[in-house]
Write a protein that holds these residues in place. Structure first.
Motif, PDB file in Angstrom:
ATOM      1  N   GLY A   8      39.520  40.479  42.865  1.00  0.00           N
ATOM      2  CA  GLY A   8      40.092  39.350  43.583  1.00  0.00           C
ATOM      3  C   GLY A   8      41.188  39.776  44.535  1.00  0.00           C
ATOM      4  O   GLY A   8      41.020  40.735  45.292  1.00  0.00           O
ATOM      5  N   ALA A   9      42.332  39.091  44.481  1.00  0.00           N
ATOM      6  CA  ALA A   9      43.425  39.336  45.433  1.00  0.00           C
ATOM      7  C   ALA A   9      44.655  39.874  44.711  1.00  0.00           C
ATOM      8  O   ALA A   9      45.216  39.207  43.849  1.00  0.00           O
ATOM      9  N   ALA A  10      45.056  41.074  45.090  1.00  0.00           N
ATOM     10  CA  ALA A  10      46.319  41.653  44.625  1.00  0.00           C
ATOM     11  C   ALA A  10      47.342  41.498  45.737  1.00  0.00           C
ATOM     12  O   ALA A  10      47.064  41.838  46.891  1.00  0.00           O
ATOM     13  N   THR A  11      48.502  40.995  45.392  1.00  0.00           N
ATOM     14  CA  THR A  11      49.543  40.792  46.387  1.00  0.00           C
ATOM     15  C   THR A  11      50.356  42.059  46.583  1.00  0.00           C
ATOM     16  O   THR A  11      50.924  42.593  45.623  1.00  0.00           O
ATOM     17  N   ALA A  12      50.397  42.548  47.824  1.00  0.00           N
ATOM     18  CA  ALA A  12      51.292  43.654  48.183  1.00  0.00           C
ATOM     19  C   ALA A  12      52.676  43.043  48.352  1.00  0.00           C
ATOM     20  O   ALA A  12      53.053  42.599  49.441  1.00  0.00           O
ATOM     21  N   LEU A  13      53.434  42.984  47.274  1.00  0.00           N
ATOM     22  CA  LEU A  13      54.640  42.166  47.217  1.00  0.00           C
ATOM     23  C   LEU A  13      55.777  42.741  48.054  1.00  0.00           C
ATOM     24  O   LEU A  13      56.026  43.950  48.039  1.00  0.00           O
ATOM     25  N   ILE A  14      56.469  41.857  48.764  1.00  0.00           N
ATOM     26  CA  ILE A  14      57.688  42.255  49.471  1.00  0.00           C
ATOM     27  C   ILE A  14      58.773  42.593  48.447  1.00  0.00           C
ATOM     28  O   ILE A  14      58.703  42.171  47.289  1.00  0.00           O
ATOM     29  N   TYR A 188      38.563  48.175  47.802  1.00  0.00           N
ATOM     30  CA  TYR A 188      39.336  46.965  48.090  1.00  0.00           C
ATOM     31  C   TYR A 188      39.644  46.950  49.576  1.00  0.00           C
ATOM     32  O   TYR A 188      39.969  47.984  50.166  1.00  0.00           O
ATOM     33  N   SER A 189      39.570  45.773  50.182  1.00  0.00           N
ATOM     34  CA  SER A 189      39.980  45.643  51.575  1.00  0.00           C
ATOM     35  C   SER A 189      41.485  45.804  51.685  1.00  0.00           C
ATOM     36  O   SER A 189      42.245  45.292  50.857  1.00  0.00           O
ATOM     37  N   GLY A 190      41.920  46.503  52.736  1.00  0.00           N
ATOM     38  CA  GLY A 190      43.341  46.597  53.035  1.00  0.00           C
ATOM     39  C   GLY A 190      43.711  45.777  54.258  1.00  0.00           C
ATOM     40  O   GLY A 190      44.825  45.881  54.753  1.00  0.00           O
ATOM     41  N   ASN A 191      42.775  44.942  54.712  1.00  0.00           N
ATOM     42  CA  ASN A 191      42.978  44.122  55.907  1.00  0.00           C
ATOM     43  C   ASN A 191      42.705  42.667  55.580  1.00  0.00           C
ATOM     44  O   ASN A 191      41.574  42.303  55.233  1.00  0.00           O
ATOM     45  N   ASP A 192      43.709  41.813  55.714  1.00  0.00           N
ATOM     46  CA  ASP A 192      43.533  40.392  55.404  1.00  0.00           C
ATOM     47  C   ASP A 192      42.529  39.706  56.320  1.00  0.00           C
ATOM     48  O   ASP A 192      41.909  38.718  55.925  1.00  0.00           O
ATOM     49  N   ASP A 193      42.370  40.189  57.538  1.00  0.00           N
ATOM     50  CA  ASP A 193      41.454  39.546  58.473  1.00  0.00           C
ATOM     51  C   ASP A 193      40.003  39.980  58.274  1.00  0.00           C
ATOM     52  O   ASP A 193      39.114  39.465  58.942  1.00  0.00           O
ATOM     53  N   LYS A 204      35.536  44.688  45.899  1.00  0.00           N
ATOM     54  CA  LYS A 204      35.846  43.823  44.762  1.00  0.00           C
ATOM     55  C   LYS A 204      37.107  42.991  44.988  1.00  0.00           C
ATOM     56  O   LYS A 204      37.593  42.348  44.054  1.00  0.00           O
ATOM     57  N   GLY A 205      37.599  42.991  46.210  1.00  0.00           N
ATOM     58  CA  GLY A 205      38.770  42.184  46.491  1.00  0.00           C
ATOM     59  C   GLY A 205      39.594  42.757  47.616  1.00  0.00           C
ATOM     60  O   GLY A 205      39.103  43.544  48.435  1.00  0.00           O
ATOM     61  N   VAL A 206      40.869  42.365  47.632  1.00  0.00           N
ATOM     62  CA  VAL A 206      41.769  42.740  48.714  1.00  0.00           C
ATOM     63  C   VAL A 206      43.149  43.016  48.144  1.00  0.00           C
ATOM     64  O   VAL A 206      43.554  42.419  47.144  1.00  0.00           O
ATOM     65  N   ILE A 207      43.861  43.949  48.757  1.00  0.00           N
ATOM     66  CA  ILE A 207      45.293  44.118  48.520  1.00  0.00           C
ATOM     67  C   ILE A 207      45.961  43.528  49.745  1.00  0.00           C
ATOM     68  O   ILE A 207      45.832  44.051  50.850  1.00  0.00           O
ATOM     69  N   SER A 208      46.672  42.418  49.546  1.00  0.00           N
ATOM     70  CA  SER A 208      46.932  41.467  50.616  1.00  0.00           C
ATOM     71  C   SER A 208      48.412  41.251  50.915  1.00  0.00           C
ATOM     72  O   SER A 208      49.241  41.165  50.004  1.00  0.00           O
ATOM     73  N   VAL A 209      48.711  41.104  52.203  1.00  0.00           N
ATOM     74  CA  VAL A 209      50.022  40.634  52.658  1.00  0.00           C
ATOM     75  C   VAL A 209      50.045  39.108  52.689  1.00  0.00           C
ATOM     76  O   VAL A 209      51.015  38.471  52.271  1.00  0.00           O
ATOM     77  N   HIS A 219      43.141  34.368  46.789  1.00  0.00           N
ATOM     78  CA  HIS A 219      42.278  34.471  45.601  1.00  0.00           C
ATOM     79  C   HIS A 219      40.975  33.710  45.833  1.00  0.00           C
ATOM     80  O   HIS A 219      39.884  34.207  45.512  1.00  0.00           O
ATOM     81  N   ASN A 220      41.078  32.513  46.408  1.00  0.00           N
ATOM     82  CA  ASN A 220      39.886  31.684  46.603  1.00  0.00           C
ATOM     83  C   ASN A 220      38.921  32.265  47.627  1.00  0.00           C
ATOM     84  O   ASN A 220      37.702  32.054  47.513  1.00  0.00           O
ATOM     85  N   ILE A 221      39.430  32.964  48.636  1.00  0.00           N
ATOM     86  CA  ILE A 221      38.530  33.642  49.578  1.00  0.00           C
ATOM     87  C   ILE A 221      37.617  34.592  48.813  1.00  0.00           C
ATOM     88  O   ILE A 221      36.401  34.644  49.043  1.00  0.00           O
TER      89      ILE A 221
END
Length: 320
Positions: A8-14, A188-193, A204-209, A219-221
């Motif tokens: 799913g979506a992992a948040t690259a946290l600030i 994992y995608s490293g690009n939100d777009d 299997k998901g994204v590491i997301s800003v 997550h829903n995407i």
């Protein structure tokens, strides 16, 4: 198949900062609770978006420790442990493991511009320094070096190198990597777009800003796609495309931190050499946030005064 770290979506946290530039650990706790409440599937601590390059080793390890303690096993905590100094990256790997991280994120060595053999030896040494699963991070636009598919294949044969965060934007290369590595390397995608495009190639998901501010939507995407509703996934990706573009109008994490401040999160500014956006771009960012209903009114370039910021969850809110 190697065990998945997350799906799913992992948040690259600030990394939230105080006015005097210190890490704001109270706000970190609040942000982590918000992420968990809003369905983030994992969090990355002390990564690029977390301004890891400006953290001291002591801050780095303390940040991971406090995140692990707050999350308390509810979702995976992935710690950034990369460096362009192999010995330092290996040491950080061991320290992040001691701090309780569930997995590590290792960026390609930047500036040195290692050869493919050098990359293999670097990541092999890092893997030997820890028992934790490792995600390789390929982001040529920031590091000046690219992991080739054949090198991914060699690295995937190392037991605890289990995944990659692909931010090259090169889908021919990603497809070749998926074909060569199959179930030995999760992508994992490293690009939100480009989330849905990567999912179509088996990611299997994204590491997301983006998920710093919209974790549930990110997550829903992913999970719309996993649940068989590709059209919904595509529509969500397109819906948030302008916002994603806004979050990358300047060097990450400058825009996302500025957006979060405008939304009422007391995350502070970035540490130098990163600084706030220029007023013209800031106004464009605020206009985008308003169009998505994320801020209401009163936000002006050159100011972080917030009036009637939209409440985006149960996170403890502050006046800034």
């Amino acid at each position: 198949m190697k065990k998945l770290i997350f799906k799913g979506a992992a948040t690259a946290l600030i990394t939230p900062m105080t006015e005097d530039g210190k890490i704001n650990y109270q706000v970190l706790q609040d942000l982590l609770e918000f992420q968990i409440q809003k369905k983030a599937d994992a969090v990355v601590i002390a990564g690029t978006t977390g301004e890891v390059s400006t953290l001291s080793d002591e801050e780095h390890i303390t940040l991971v420790e406090k995140a692990v303690r707050q999350v308390n096993g509810r979702i995976p905590v992935i710690a950034g442990a990369g460096s362009n100094n192999t010995a330092h990256a290996a040491w950080l790997s061991g320290e992040c493991e001691k701090a309780g991280a569930d997995a590590l994120l290792h960026v390609t060595p930047y500036y040195n511009k290692a050869s493919q053999q050098g990359l293999y030896l670097h990541f092999k040494a890092c893997a030997q320094a820890t028992s934790l699963p490792i995600i390789l991070y390929n982001v040529p636009s920031r590091t000046g070096v690219n992991i080739f598919p054949a090198t991914y294949k060699r690295l995937s044969e190392i037991d605890n190198i289990v995944a990659c965060k692909e931010a090259s934007g090169n889908f021919s290369q990603i497809a070749k990597t998926a074909s060569l590595c199959k179930e030995d390397l999760t992508i994992y995608s490293g690009n939100d777009d480009l989330i849905t495009s990567a999912l179509a190639l088996g990611a299997k998901g994204v590491i997301s800003v983006l998920s710093n501010i919209l974790p549930e939507e990110t997550h829903n995407i992913c999970y719309s796609y996993f649940n068989g509703d590709q059209e919904k996934s595509d529509n969500l990706q397109l819906k948030y495309l302008e916002l994603i573009e806004g979050l990358f109008m300047d060097i990450n994490p400058i825009p996302v931190k500025q957006a979060m401040r405008a939304m009422g999160y007391p995350v502070g500014g970035c540490r130098l050499p990163l600084c706030d956006m220029d007023p013209a771009n800031a106004e464009k960012l605020y206009a985008i946030l308003k169009s998505y209903g994320l801020i209401n009114s009163g936000v002006k370039a050159g100011s972080i005064t917030v009036h009637n910021a939209k409440n985006t969850g149960n996170i403890l809110r502050y006046n800034i």
